[in-house]
Design a protein around this motif. Structure first.
Motif, short mmCIF file in Angstrom:
data_model
loop_
_atom_site.label_atom_id
_atom_site.label_comp_id
_atom_site.label_asym_id
_atom_site.label_seq_id
_atom_site.Cartn_x
_atom_site.Cartn_y
_atom_site.Cartn_z
N TRP A 1 -8.88 15.51 -8.01
CA TRP A 1 -9.70 15.05 -8.68
C TRP A 1 -9.96 15.96 -10.14
O TRP A 1 -10.17 15.64 -11.09
N VAL B 1 -7.35 16.18 -12.68
CA VAL B 1 -7.44 15.03 -13.47
C VAL B 1 -8.43 15.02 -14.49
O VAL B 1 -8.43 14.64 -15.64
N ARG C 1 -7.45 17.67 -17.15
CA ARG C 1 -6.58 17.08 -18.05
C ARG C 1 -7.23 16.09 -19.11
O ARG C 1 -6.76 16.20 -20.07
N PRO D 1 2.75 17.74 -12.99
CA PRO D 1 2.34 16.50 -12.70
C PRO D 1 2.52 15.80 -11.38
O PRO D 1 1.90 15.55 -10.65
N TYR E 1 1.13 17.88 -8.64
CA TYR E 1 -0.37 17.19 -8.31
C TYR E 1 -0.13 16.20 -7.49
O TYR E 1 -1.18 15.48 -6.71
#
Length: 258
Positions: free
Chosen positions: A113, A116, A119, A235, A238
């Motif tokens: 989390w 994200v 990003r 990515p 993750y």
């Protein structure tokens, strides 16, 4: 040796998925090994059967990624891992694997989390966050948790990734370093597993029967990772941590409620 065909129907896919992960594919697949095998046998026996196979996979991975590693990561994390293994050994009679899975899954979910959110903030600001530098205190902490959870339930991946992924190493360096880290952990775990009486003739012979799958699956995982670019690799990693977190939380919650 185990002879039940239903066991092998679960164990063969489990070994293949763990092997792909060991080759560098990472994430939730490694966590599927013990739960899949535990559909037909006890989780404790599944972990004992899987550990020698993990050692075979480690040997193949060490050879495959022999030219890629980051010594600093190992220096700050391995001492903590040794402490974590010792804690796991000392508390084996009291700490339950479902409890540990639930806690580690929650921490890993928070980690994804945070990634994200960062990003999205980077996208709004038109820039990209710089890689984290090494930190001895953080490395010791997450190394200890990785060693402990690896000993209890072969679930050391998420704590390792929480420290190592923000370093944003080259994918080959990241993979080669993680291979060395878990090879050290698994080799050390052999001693307490023997001491706890987990390696009997049935478990070891079953491990031997499944072992030929280990190098094939591990090399397949390495083949895939070698061809992934960093902007795809990270990515993806993750996302795999997210799947691992959800799997750990599910397993932990189901067992604790039961």
């Amino acid at each position: 040796m185990m002879t039940d065909p239903i066991f092998y129907a679960a164990a063969i896919p489990a070994v293949i998925m763990v092997g792909l992960s060991k080759g560098g594919f990472g994430g939730a697949m490694a966590l599927m090994g013990v739960p899949l095998m535990a559909l037909t046998i006890s989780p404790v026996q599944a972990a004992a059967i899987l550990l020698p196979i993990l050692i075979v996979m480690d040997i193949v991975s060490l050879w495959t990624w022999r030219s890629h590693s980051d010594t600093r990561t190992l220096t700050v994390m391995v001492p903590g891992a040794l402490i974590g293994i010792a804690i796991g050994w000392a508390t084996a009679a009291w700490v339950t694997a479902p409890m540990i899975r639930l806690v580690v899954g929650a921490v890993a979910l928070w980690f994804v989390w945070r990634y994200v959110v960062q990003r999205l903030a980077d996208a709004r600001n038109g820039g990209e966050r710089q890689p984290h530098g090494h930190n001895t205190t953080r490395g010791m902490f997450w190394g200890t948790l990785a060693g402990f959870t690896s000993f209890v339930s072969h679930a050391g991946g998420p704590p390792y990734q929480i420290y190592a992924l923000p370093l944003r190493q080259d994918p080959k360096t990241y993979t080669g370093t993680s291979v060395r880290f878990f090879a050290i952990i698994n080799a050390i775990k052999l001693v307490p597993y023997f001491a706890l009486g987990q390696f009997d003739a049935t478990n070891l012979s079953t491990s031997l029967a499944l072992a030929p799958l280990a190098p094939v699956a591990t090399l397949a995982g390495a083949y895939i990772v070698r061809r992934m670019k960093p902007d795809v690799f990270y990515p993806f990693m993750y996302f795999m941590v997210l799947l691992a977190a959800l799997k750990l939380i599910w397993d932990g919650a189901v067992h604790l409620m039961a």
